[in-house]
Design an enzyme around this catalytic site. Structure first.
Site, PDB file in Angstrom:
ATOM      1  N   GLY A  71       1.251   7.103   2.471  1.00 30.48           N
ATOM      2  CA  GLY A  71       0.216   6.097   2.639  1.00 30.48           C
ATOM      3  C   GLY A  71       0.730   4.828   3.303  1.00 30.48           C
ATOM      4  O   GLY A  71       0.065   4.249   4.167  1.00 30.48           O
ATOM      5  N   THR A  72       1.919   4.386   2.916  1.00 28.71           N
ATOM      6  CA  THR A  72       2.462   3.138   3.467  1.00 28.71           C
ATOM      7  C   THR A  72       2.610   3.237   4.978  1.00 28.71           C
ATOM      8  O   THR A  72       2.219   2.326   5.718  1.00 28.71           O
ATOM      9  CB  THR A  72       3.837   2.835   2.820  1.00 28.71           C
ATOM     10  OG1 THR A  72       3.655   2.756   1.409  1.00 28.71           O
ATOM     11  CG2 THR A  72       4.430   1.553   3.338  1.00 28.71           C
ATOM     12  N   ALA A 201      -0.175  12.556   0.004  1.00 25.85           N
ATOM     13  CA  ALA A 201      -0.314  13.824  -0.720  1.00 25.85           C
ATOM     14  C   ALA A 201       0.032  13.715  -2.199  1.00 25.85           C
ATOM     15  O   ALA A 201      -0.562  14.390  -3.036  1.00 25.85           O
ATOM     16  CB  ALA A 201       0.578  14.878  -0.061  1.00 25.85           C
ATOM     17  N   HIS A 202       1.007  12.846  -2.522  1.00 23.29           N
ATOM     18  CA  HIS A 202       1.466  12.831  -3.921  1.00 23.29           C
ATOM     19  C   HIS A 202       0.464  12.222  -4.893  1.00 23.29           C
ATOM     20  O   HIS A 202       0.672  12.246  -6.097  1.00 23.29           O
ATOM     21  CB  HIS A 202       2.841  12.147  -4.035  1.00 23.29           C
ATOM     22  CG  HIS A 202       2.830  10.662  -3.813  1.00 23.29           C
ATOM     23  ND1 HIS A 202       2.951   9.773  -4.846  1.00 23.29           N
ATOM     24  CD2 HIS A 202       2.724   9.920  -2.688  1.00 23.29           C
ATOM     25  CE1 HIS A 202       2.935   8.530  -4.356  1.00 23.29           C
ATOM     26  NE2 HIS A 202       2.806   8.594  -3.054  1.00 23.29           N
ATOM     27  N   THR A 238      10.779  15.291  13.805  1.00 23.11           N
ATOM     28  CA  THR A 238      10.455  16.656  13.381  1.00 23.11           C
ATOM     29  C   THR A 238       9.631  16.632  12.095  1.00 23.11           C
ATOM     30  O   THR A 238       9.993  15.963  11.128  1.00 23.11           O
ATOM     31  CB  THR A 238      11.757  17.461  13.165  1.00 23.11           C
ATOM     32  OG1 THR A 238      12.484  17.423  14.393  1.00 23.11           O
ATOM     33  CG2 THR A 238      11.479  18.896  12.776  1.00 23.11           C
ATOM     34  N   CYS A 330       3.386 -10.919 -18.748  1.00 20.60           N
ATOM     35  CA  CYS A 330       2.591 -11.663 -19.709  1.00 20.60           C
ATOM     36  C   CYS A 330       2.027 -12.940 -19.128  1.00 20.60           C
ATOM     37  O   CYS A 330       1.084 -13.500 -19.632  1.00 20.60           O
ATOM     38  CB  CYS A 330       3.440 -11.982 -20.916  1.00 20.60           C
ATOM     39  SG  CYS A 330       4.262 -10.511 -21.445  1.00 20.60           S
TER      40      CYS A 330
HETATM   41  C1  LIG Z   1      -3.939   2.148  -2.649  1.00 20.43           C
HETATM   42  C2  LIG Z   1      -2.577   2.534  -2.202  1.00 20.43           C
HETATM   43  N1  LIG Z   1      -2.234   2.357  -0.911  1.00 20.43           N
HETATM   44  C3  LIG Z   1      -1.021   2.693  -0.448  1.00 20.43           C
HETATM   45  C4  LIG Z   1      -0.074   3.242  -1.271  1.00 20.43           C
HETATM   46  C5  LIG Z   1       1.268   3.628  -0.718  1.00 20.43           C
HETATM   47  O1  LIG Z   1       1.394   5.012  -0.658  1.00 20.43           O
HETATM   48  P1  LIG Z   1       2.852   5.701  -0.546  1.00 20.43           P
HETATM   49  O2  LIG Z   1       3.610   5.272  -1.735  1.00 20.43           O
HETATM   50  O3  LIG Z   1       2.557   7.154  -0.499  1.00 20.43           O
HETATM   51  O4  LIG Z   1       3.461   5.237   0.709  1.00 20.43           O
HETATM   52  C6  LIG Z   1      -0.369   3.438  -2.621  1.00 20.43           C
HETATM   53  C7  LIG Z   1       0.635   3.972  -3.558  1.00 20.43           C
HETATM   54  O5  LIG Z   1       0.686   3.619  -4.713  1.00 20.43           O
HETATM   55  C8  LIG Z   1      -1.665   3.087  -3.097  1.00 20.43           C
HETATM   56  O6  LIG Z   1      -2.004   3.250  -4.374  1.00 20.43           O
END
Ligand SMILES: Cc1ncc(COP(=O)(O)O)c(C=O)c1O
Length: 379
Positions: A71-72, A201-202, A238, A330
């Site tokens: 995702g990042t 995917a994770h 790759t 906290c």
């Molecule tokens: C909303 C959201 N965006 C982006 C990410 C980043 O994904 P990744 O850790 O697979 O790069 C996360 C991961 O926690 C997420 O919850």
């Protein structure tokens, strides 16, 4: 010792079918998909099938799916491309996006002529559409809206179709970080006219290290990672064929089982809420996660205990085998505090400890009972 995994928003357990699929690919499909011999062609065909399957599940075209490491990277590819290649000069977003979006925008602001504006949220962290319309009324510079579909900490669910239509009406680009929603909510990308989306995917019982960017046709983005011609020149390197095949398998199963699993997990979340309200007086649910317009996978709980006791809480839960996430430290602003809770909670609630419990179909009611019992004994 009992072990309970309530941290599915951080990452999910692999499905056994996914492990089987990836193991088979690792054993037999070791050709480089860019090689022209039969080994390479076989890997390539696996890769392209995965792309087609993923695209079909989202009602997208295969050419609109670019595989990434997660995702990042997908968020970085999209946001950087929008600013650098499409000359976007203004991004409208929210303070409760993931750091993959917020930190990327901070970086882009330092290096490009870019203004980042925050749309107002209500006290539950939901987007104020009225303010969004006001912001979109200013059409003097090229604009992108970047708003997540499901918030990873408090579970708020955006009306993504409404937002996409609004952006379309105002002729601005729309990116949605759909990392917490793909695999958990149906998305028809022909019906929802967003331009970009990100997935990992994770988060849906697939492997770590695989994800994708959805980039609608003809948007003109350039790659972030340069080198070979993989991914039609959009992402060199790759491809992790086994992980991509595992991602497609995980996504297929997630959507096949969606209705059944959504019902099971929603019931579990509802049960957790009832048990907490009944057995832990003074408990509150943060953001929108206690309401209907939230994901069924996340419950973020504010507990009525002192800051001193709070320090021991996660440690105690871990000792008892329960895995969940710290919703906030906290005190607002202290090390490890949550920017999401900082943005939406009152100063008083920020002093109390918050925990994020996040669920999958692997969880059981007895795990809720055990967790509530441990919390009750502790409090
Ligand atoms: C909303 C959201 N965006 C982006 C990410 C980043 O994904 P990744 O850790 O697979 O790069 C996360 C991961 O926690 C997420 O919850």
């Amino acid at each position: 010792m009992k072990r309970v995994y309530f941290d599915n928003a951080a990452t999910t357990e692999l499905r056994s079918e996914v492990i089987h699929c990836m193991t088979e690919v690792l054993k037999t499909e070791y050709g480089n998909p860019s090689s022209t011999h039969s080994y390479g062609r076989s890997s390539k065909s696996l890769l392209e099938n995965a792309r087609k399957e993923i695209a079909a599940l989202l009602n997208a075209s295969a050419s609109e799916i670019i595989f990434t490491s997660g995702g990042t990277e997908a968020d970085n590819l999209i946001l950087t491309g929008a600013v650098r290649d499409l000359k976007v000069q203004r991004v409208i977003t929210t303070p409760i996006e993931h750091h993959a979006v917020l930190h990327t925008l901070d970086f882009l602001k330092q290096h490009y002529d870019l203004k980042v504006e925050m749309v107002k949220l209500d006290d539950k962290g939901n987007v104020n559409f009225h303010h969004m319309e006001e912001l979109l009324g200013d059409s003097s510079v090229k604009t992108l809206v970047s708003i997540m579909h499901v918030n990873n900490e408090v579970g708020n669910l955006l009306d993504i179709k409404r937002m996409a239509l609004l952006c379309q009406e105002h002729k601005v680009l729309f990116h949605s970080d759909t990392v917490q929603s793909i695999g958990h909510f149906e998305l028809d990308l022909k019906e929802i006219p967003l331009d970009f989306a990100a997935a990992a995917a994770h988060k849906f019982h697939g492997p770590k290290g695989a994800g994708f960017a959805f980039i609608r046709k003809n948007r003109g983005l350039q790659p972030l990672i340069r080198g070979g011609e993989q991914e039609r020149g959009m992402r060199a390197g790759t491809e992790a064929v086994y992980a991509i095949a595992g991602m497609a398998e995980a996504m297929k199963i997630s959507y096949r089982e969606l209705e059944k699993e959504r019902k099971q997990i929603s019931d579990l979340k509802e049960y957790f809420k009832e048990q907490l309200l009944d057995k832990v007086p003074g408990v509150k649910f943060n953001g929108g996660c206690g309401e209907d317009n939230s994901t069924y996978t996340i419950l973020n709980v504010c507990l009525p205990i002192s800051a001193e006791k709070a320090m021991l809480l996660l440690f105690q839960l871990d000792l008892k085998g329960i895995a969940c996430s710290k919703g906030s430290a906290c005190q607002s602003g202290s090390e490890g505090s949550s920017h999401v809770l900082d943005a939406i909670l009152s100063a008083e609630d920020l002093k109390k400890p918050s925990l994020r419990f996040s669920f999958s179909h692997f969880n059981k009611k007895e795990e809720v009972d055990y967790t509530v019992q441990v919390l009750r004994e502790f409090i």
